[in-house]
Design a protein around this motif. Sequence first.
Motif, PDB file in Angstrom:
ATOM      1  N   ALA A 182       0.834  -1.210   0.000  1.00 46.78           N
ATOM      2  CA  ALA A 182       0.000   0.000   0.000  1.00 46.78           C
ATOM      3  C   ALA A 182       0.870   1.262   0.000  1.00 46.78           C
ATOM      4  N   LEU A 183       1.893   1.267   0.847  1.00 47.08           N
ATOM      5  CA  LEU A 183       2.699   2.472   1.033  1.00 47.08           C
ATOM      6  C   LEU A 183       4.179   2.106   1.028  1.00 47.08           C
ATOM      7  N   ILE A 184       5.000   3.081   0.638  1.00 48.79           N
ATOM      8  CA  ILE A 184       6.449   2.864   0.569  1.00 48.79           C
ATOM      9  C   ILE A 184       7.142   3.801   1.567  1.00 48.79           C
ATOM     10  N   GLY A 185       8.153   3.267   2.246  1.00 51.88           N
ATOM     11  CA  GLY A 185       8.853   4.090   3.235  1.00 51.88           C
ATOM     12  C   GLY A 185      10.353   3.845   3.219  1.00 51.88           C
ATOM     13  N   ILE A 197      16.006  10.864  -0.425  1.00 50.01           N
ATOM     14  CA  ILE A 197      14.912   9.972  -0.869  1.00 50.01           C
ATOM     15  C   ILE A 197      13.557  10.612  -0.567  1.00 50.01           C
ATOM     16  N   MET A 198      13.462  11.328   0.556  1.00 48.39           N
ATOM     17  CA  MET A 198      12.203  12.020   0.862  1.00 48.39           C
ATOM     18  C   MET A 198      11.868  13.006  -0.260  1.00 48.39           C
ATOM     19  N   SER A 199      12.902  13.695  -0.755  1.00 43.33           N
ATOM     20  CA  SER A 199      12.692  14.760  -1.745  1.00 43.33           C
ATOM     21  C   SER A 199      12.330  14.228  -3.124  1.00 43.33           C
ATOM     22  N   THR A 200      12.467  12.913  -3.333  1.00 42.52           N
ATOM     23  CA  THR A 200      12.072  12.360  -4.636  1.00 42.52           C
ATOM     24  C   THR A 200      10.562  12.380  -4.815  1.00 42.52           C
ATOM     25  N   ILE A 204       8.164   8.344  -1.822  1.00 39.22           N
ATOM     26  CA  ILE A 204       7.838   7.567  -0.616  1.00 39.22           C
ATOM     27  C   ILE A 204       6.748   8.271   0.184  1.00 39.22           C
ATOM     28  N   HIS A 205       6.083   7.476   1.011  1.00 34.00           N
ATOM     29  CA  HIS A 205       4.961   7.989   1.805  1.00 34.00           C
ATOM     30  C   HIS A 205       5.301   8.154   3.282  1.00 34.00           C
ATOM     31  N   LEU A 232       4.542  13.477   4.828  1.00 35.42           N
ATOM     32  CA  LEU A 232       4.937  12.076   5.010  1.00 35.42           C
ATOM     33  C   LEU A 232       4.540  11.559   6.384  1.00 35.42           C
ATOM     34  N   GLY A 233       4.203  10.289   6.464  1.00 35.51           N
ATOM     35  CA  GLY A 233       4.002   9.644   7.751  1.00 35.51           C
ATOM     36  C   GLY A 233       5.338   9.477   8.446  1.00 35.51           C
ATOM     37  N   VAL A 234       5.335   9.604   9.770  1.00 33.25           N
ATOM     38  CA  VAL A 234       6.578   9.446  10.542  1.00 33.25           C
ATOM     39  C   VAL A 234       6.377   8.380  11.616  1.00 33.25           C
TER      40      VAL A 234
END
Length: 268
Positions: free
Chosen positions: A129-132, A147-150, A153-154, A180-182
């Motif tokens: 469902a989600l990528i992290g 990677i966050m800035s790409t 990812i969620h 983003l989820g943390v």
Amino acid sequence: MERRTLGRAEPALPVVGLGTWQRLEAAARAAGHVELVHHALDAGIRVFDSSPMYGRAEQLLAAALGDRRGDAFVATKVWTSSPAEGRHQLERVVEWFGGHVDLMQIHNLVAWREHLPLLEAARDDGRVALIGATHYLPGAFDDLVRIMSTGRIHAIQVPYNPRETDVEGRVLPLAAELGLGVLVMRPFGEGALLRRPPSSAELQPLAPFGVTTWAQALLKWCLSDPRCHVAIPATASTDRLDENAAAGAPPWFGPDERRLVSRLAGAA
Ligand SMILES: NC(=O)c1ccc[n+]([C@@H]2O[C@H](COP(=O)([O-])OP(=O)(O)OC[C@H]3O[C@@H](n4cnc5c(N)ncnc54)[C@H](OP(=O)(O)O)[C@@H]3O)[C@@H](O)[C@H]2O)c1
């Protein structure tokens, strides 16, 4: 500030989940892992975090969830520098968890550029469902920010407790900006923060927040940061599960209470 969500299959946030590093295998050694996982579900815990790095934890978790799989939000990881092994890890864990994983993370950012297309394909066909992405070292946060800035990812998983606050610099602000989820790993610093707990008199100002123990104070400290969504303390004890789960409910701390916890943790 509005709480961001982790998307499909999301629990109401913020919440306390359950980490499985070392402790699920410890529970299994005492034949207690099924009871631990069911106890967690009964206590309202929905998010379970695992990894192929954690020995047999993924398989133990999958077996323990059994026909209650639908009640759980399963977060696990790929952890390998080999794309072929990454594919193998993904395929077997999807099978173990009944055809899908709620959040598939790249553990310690290992070979993240190679694994992202694999995880995106799995998201497109519904297996994920989600990528992290996760990392536990501040020295890797430049790469985490990359990677966050790409925008691909969620969610991220990072260490955050009163003695490990490096994520406050760039990581949490960027996570909030990107929505983003943390997930917070190591809320107790692998247990180190719990070795010399403050007295109950020192914790007394936190009683109106439903906090009766030092572990709860630490969990509420991180979940009261509106940029954080899930804390994943690990434990092999059902009593501690109940204690930890109880910290995942409002009211949340304000700046004064967070400062007090930091001071009691010897961090401020
Ligand atoms: N991606 C990564 O790089 C990474 C790295 C580290 C961790 N993680 C994830 O984050 C999870 C949590 O981190 P962690 O396991 O390193 O450390 P942690 O959750 O900060 O601490 C776990 C320790 O705290 C003890 N504990 C738990 N609840 C307690 C309570 N209420 N009172 C007293 N002691 C308590 C546990 O022992 P008992 O079992 O005896 O209660 C265990 O020794 C891991 O399980 C894993 O899922 C990810």
